[in-house]
Design an enzyme around this catalytic site. Structure first.
Site, PDB file in Angstrom:
ATOM      1  N   ARG A  52      -8.631   5.871  -0.324  1.00 42.03           N
ATOM      2  CA  ARG A  52      -8.030   6.748  -1.333  1.00 42.03           C
ATOM      3  C   ARG A  52      -9.146   7.389  -2.143  1.00 42.03           C
ATOM      4  NH1 ARG A  52      -3.350   5.295  -5.780  1.00 42.03           N
ATOM      5  NH2 ARG A  52      -4.714   3.554  -6.317  1.00 42.03           N
ATOM      6  N   ASP A  57      -4.936  -1.664 -13.183  1.00 41.56           N
ATOM      7  CA  ASP A  57      -5.868  -0.604 -12.833  1.00 41.56           C
ATOM      8  C   ASP A  57      -5.622   0.581 -13.751  1.00 41.56           C
ATOM      9  OD1 ASP A  57      -3.571   0.626 -11.885  1.00 41.56           O
ATOM     10  OD2 ASP A  57      -4.107   0.435  -9.764  1.00 41.56           O
TER      11      ASP A  57
END
Length: 549
Positions: free
Chosen positions: A182, A464
């Site tokens: 990603r 996150d």
């Protein structure tokens, strides 16, 4: 922006041979083994991508701002009329699953760090998403170090020794997880790498360096260059990525269609363009994923100025809420109608040493994964290797020996744009615990991020950037609508800053507090905390000497 009824097939970009080569500069200090990644040829490749697509990226970011302004001014939220023919056409499908992406019943995510890489590849998950975005604080060392980790992992020369002396090596029995990457989102730049004097789009740096060094290696290993695409807001941004893939394959002589990409549907505007996004990427598509925390973050950013979109504590917003059910069921129906995988959301729980807390966490994960599997998802995400067996057990129970359940087309699902915005039934005032919890999580995550850690275990969850974003925008929304008074927030901010300093004497409390105040307490809400924090704290220029191409 194009207003054609059906997007035309995306042609291959014109070769760049006749165009002047972009001037690429690396402004960061050299690090150990960085020369293996920052080769002249790799920098030229990234420069070619930036030269071809940077201007379009800038235009699309401008369109993001214009669309946000239109929605804030009351423009209708609806499926695009211009692409109704795409949605009505039953004939088109995405490309068939690529090698290593047929069975995706368990996927594990985490930053491209050595320890994470070894544990994730060995975990028994079918896929590992190496995350340069939400789970990585983009210091230059992390960005280039992450590329080295992926190179070493593909070459199977990676190992890791933990702080307690335990050694981890790649297993030799059984399959390792398939690697997907990603890259950072379109909104971010890489300020340590200039192309023609301007910071390069971070997405093209992450994609380009990995693709240049690892695409052929992955093909030789029987897989391919596979990606997850974050933060897309519409079909035009998907079209841009498709053009990037086409040109990258052309420049390296790799057959068109080798790349595969899964798009995270984590913005409210992308939710009404799922079919269009699949259509734009159809020759390179690997499906869609339900990015739940960023989705809530996007909902507040887009409609948070309205009192009818006032959300309660994030802990109270479950996936069974009507608007979240509409989002996930539409995603499964859309994917399976087009032959694409539908991948469920994150289980962020971290296994606990306390038996009671551990069992409670596993019970929550089991319920979440059972719902996803029964709804038709083909797999789901976990953040910790300890959750892989549970997630696999749940999906094994539904899939059996089948690799997926694409045959479940969910024709019973009918979702309208209004269903995606049906938040009123869960509206509730925030609790004192919720207010304090959001401040505590945001501060502790900001501190870790500024010190270079992008994935942090806090209060039993692996947090996150997405969870930090939802935490700070909820505080902003509650203050805006005066369901929490500013004095209370400032008092809690004082208390949590003091607690942070006690827990972590090395914490940069003043910088962390200032970041929170700029991104949660100002009248205008910054779209993301990361660009400001990156420019102020993570950029470390070392001069131009020796870095030019």
């Amino acid at each position: 922006m194009s207003t054609s009824t059906v997007p035309a097939p995306v042609p291959a970009p014109e070769p760049l041979a006749a165009a002047p080569a972009p001037h690429v500069q690396v402004l960061a200090a050299p690090g150990e083994r960085h020369e293996e990644i920052l080769t002249p040829e790799a920098l030229d490749f990234v420069g070619a991508l930036v030269g071809a697509f940077a201007e379009r990226r800038t235009e699309l970011l401008g369109e993001r701002r214009r669309r946000a302004s239109r929605l804030a001014s009351g423009s209708p939220f609806e499926f695009p009329i211009a692409t109704s023919a795409v949605r009505a056409d039953d004939s088109w499908r995405v490309a068939p699953p690529a090698p290593g992406l047929t069975d995706r019943r368990v996927e594990i995510t985490g930053p491209p760090e050595r320890g994470m890489a070894v544990r994730a590849l060995n975990s028994g998950a079918r896929v590992w998403m190496a995350d340069f975005e939400d789970a990585t604080a983009p210091t230059w060392e992390n960005v280039i170090g992450g590329q080295l980790v992926l190179l070493d992992a593909i070459e199977r020369r990676i190992d890791f020794t933990s702080a307690d002396g335990k050694e981890y090596r790649l297993r030799t029995d059984g399959d390792l997880a398939t690697i997907t990457v990603r890259p950072r989102g379109w909104h971010l730049t890489e300020d340590h790498l200039l192309v023609d004097g301007r910071p390069a789009p971070a997405s093209l740096v992450d994609f380009g360096l990995y693709f240049f060094h690892c695409a052929r290696r992955q093909i030789a290993a029987g897989h391919g260059p596979y990606f997850y695409l974050p933060k897309l807001e519409n079909r035009y941004e998907a079209r841009l990525w498709n053009d990037v893939f086409v040109l990258a394959q052309e420049l390296l002589g790799i057959p068109r269609g080798t790349v595969r990409a899964t798009v995270l549907i984590e913005t409210i505007t992308a939710a009404v363009e799922m079919e269009e996004i699949l259509h734009e990427l159809r020759e390179h598509s690997a499906g869609l994923n339900a990015g739940r925390w960023d989705y809530l973050f996007s909902l507040i950013k887009t409609f948070g100025h309205r009192t009818d979109f006032l959300l309660p504590d994030r802990a109270q917003i479950t996936m069974t809420a009507p608007f979240m059910r509409a989002y996930t069921e539409l995603l499964v129906r859309t994917c399976h109608r087009r032959g694409a995988h539908a991948i469920g959301g994150m289980a962020a729980q971290v296994p606990s040493r306390d038996p009671e807390a551990h069992e409670a966490a596993l019970a929550k994960v089991r319920l979440d994964k059972e719902r996803e599997a029964e709804d038709g998802f083909d797999g789901s995400w976990v953040a910790h290797p300890g959750l892989v067996p549970l997630c696999r057990e749940v999906f094994d129970g539904v899939l059996g020996e089948r690799p997926h359940q694409l045959d479940r087309t969910r024709d019973d699902v009918a979702v309208t744009p209004a269903d995606l915005l049906a938040v009123r039934r869960i509206s509730a005032p925030p609790t004192p615990e919720g207010v304090r919890g959001n401040i505590a999580v945001a501060l502790r995550y900001f501190d870790a991020w500024l010190r270079g850690a992008g994935a942090v275990a806090l209060y039993g969850l692996m947090e996150d950037a997405a969870t930090a974003e939802i935490a700070r925008v909820q505080i902003w929304q509650w203050l805006r609508h005066r369901v929490v008074d500013r004095e209370t927030v400032l008092r809690l901010l004082d208390e949590e800053c003091e607690a942070l300093g006690r827990e972590f004497p090395w914490a940069a409390v003043e910088e962390v507090r200032a970041l929170f105040e700029r991104t949660a307490l100002e009248r205008e809400l910054p779209p993301f905390f990361t660009p400001d924090a990156y420019a102020r704290h993570l950029v470390r220029h070392a001069g131009h000497a020796g870095g030019a191409r």
